[in-house]
Motif scaffolding. Structure first.
Motif, mmCIF file in Angstrom:
data_model
loop_
_atom_site.group_PDB
_atom_site.id
_atom_site.type_symbol
_atom_site.label_atom_id
_atom_site.label_comp_id
_atom_site.label_asym_id
_atom_site.label_seq_id
_atom_site.Cartn_x
_atom_site.Cartn_y
_atom_site.Cartn_z
ATOM 1 N N UNK A 243 0.862 -1.175 0.000
ATOM 2 C CA UNK A 243 0.000 0.000 0.000
ATOM 3 C C UNK A 243 0.904 1.231 0.000
ATOM 4 N N UNK A 244 0.473 2.240 -0.714
ATOM 5 C CA UNK A 244 1.201 3.503 -0.759
ATOM 6 C C UNK A 244 0.354 4.509 0.004
ATOM 7 N N UNK A 245 0.956 5.118 1.018
ATOM 8 C CA UNK A 245 0.224 6.028 1.882
ATOM 9 C C UNK A 245 0.833 7.425 1.861
ATOM 10 N N UNK A 246 0.021 8.375 2.216
ATOM 11 C CA UNK A 246 0.447 9.767 2.291
ATOM 12 C C UNK A 246 0.537 10.180 3.750
ATOM 13 N N UNK A 247 1.627 10.831 4.109
ATOM 14 C CA UNK A 247 1.770 11.302 5.494
ATOM 15 C C UNK A 247 0.741 12.382 5.813
ATOM 16 N N UNK A 248 0.313 13.117 4.797
ATOM 17 C CA UNK A 248 -0.643 14.206 5.004
ATOM 18 C C UNK A 248 -2.058 13.701 5.245
ATOM 19 N N UNK A 249 -2.348 12.510 4.756
ATOM 20 C CA UNK A 249 -3.716 11.992 4.905
ATOM 21 C C UNK A 249 -3.682 10.503 5.253
ATOM 22 N N UNK A 250 -3.224 10.225 6.451
ATOM 23 C CA UNK A 250 -3.090 8.847 6.928
ATOM 24 C C UNK A 250 -4.434 8.126 6.922
ATOM 25 N N UNK A 251 -5.471 8.761 7.450
ATOM 26 C CA UNK A 251 -6.786 8.120 7.535
ATOM 27 C C UNK A 251 -7.313 7.801 6.142
ATOM 28 N N UNK A 252 -7.240 8.761 5.234
ATOM 29 C CA UNK A 252 -7.739 8.536 3.869
ATOM 30 C C UNK A 252 -6.935 7.434 3.175
ATOM 31 N N UNK A 253 -5.629 7.382 3.418
ATOM 32 C CA UNK A 253 -4.803 6.333 2.832
ATOM 33 C C UNK A 253 -5.218 4.958 3.343
ATOM 34 N N UNK A 254 -5.505 4.876 4.642
ATOM 35 C CA UNK A 254 -5.940 3.605 5.229
ATOM 36 C C UNK A 254 -7.295 3.191 4.669
ATOM 37 N N UNK A 255 -8.214 4.137 4.593
ATOM 38 C CA UNK A 255 -9.538 3.821 4.042
ATOM 39 C C UNK A 255 -9.451 3.397 2.580
ATOM 40 N N UNK A 256 -8.589 4.043 1.834
ATOM 41 C CA UNK A 256 -8.395 3.685 0.423
ATOM 42 C C UNK A 256 -7.892 2.242 0.311
ATOM 43 N N UNK A 257 -6.947 1.873 1.162
ATOM 44 C CA UNK A 257 -6.410 0.506 1.138
ATOM 45 C C UNK A 257 -7.482 -0.514 1.493
ATOM 46 N N UNK A 258 -8.289 -0.189 2.499
ATOM 47 C CA UNK A 258 -9.355 -1.108 2.913
ATOM 48 C C UNK A 258 -10.395 -1.254 1.814
ATOM 49 N N UNK A 259 -10.770 -0.143 1.189
ATOM 50 C CA UNK A 259 -11.765 -0.187 0.115
ATOM 51 C C UNK A 259 -11.288 -0.994 -1.082
ATOM 52 N N UNK A 260 -9.991 -1.011 -1.296
ATOM 53 C CA UNK A 260 -9.440 -1.743 -2.438
ATOM 54 C C UNK A 260 -9.019 -3.149 -2.028
ATOM 55 N N UNK A 261 -9.836 -3.715 -1.147
ATOM 56 C CA UNK A 261 -9.719 -5.123 -0.765
ATOM 57 C C UNK A 261 -8.353 -5.488 -0.189
ATOM 58 N N UNK A 262 -7.993 -4.809 0.881
ATOM 59 C CA UNK A 262 -6.788 -5.154 1.613
ATOM 60 C C UNK A 262 -6.935 -6.578 2.127
ATOM 61 N N UNK A 263 -5.991 -7.419 1.819
ATOM 62 C CA UNK A 263 -6.047 -8.828 2.204
ATOM 63 C C UNK A 263 -5.324 -9.014 3.534
ATOM 64 N N UNK A 264 -6.072 -9.300 4.579
ATOM 65 C CA UNK A 264 -5.486 -9.421 5.920
ATOM 66 C C UNK A 264 -4.608 -10.657 6.083
#
Length: 64
Positions: free
Chosen positions: A8-29
């Protein structure tokens, strides 16, 4: 058994949005998570993953 890794590629400026984006795109636990900060070159030897989850928890508990 092959270890599966998911990046996953995340942004330091928008940690929450990055996490939600990863979850929405079927993050495989079941996969190992590889975290990369956008605009940063480097390998994830657990440092970026630890930083991501630390910042994520801080944002969710204390707000942005």
């Amino acid at each position: 058994m092959v270890d599966k890794t998911q990046e996953i590629i995340v942004s330091r400026r928008s940690i929450i949005m990055s996490a939600l984006h990863a979850i929405r795109h079927k993050l495989d636990s079941t996969c190992n998570l590889y975290v990369k900060f956008s605009g940063q070159i480097g390998l994830d030897h657990r440092g970026p993953k630890r930083e991501f989850f630390g910042k994520f928890l801080k944002c969710t508990i204390f707000g942005s």
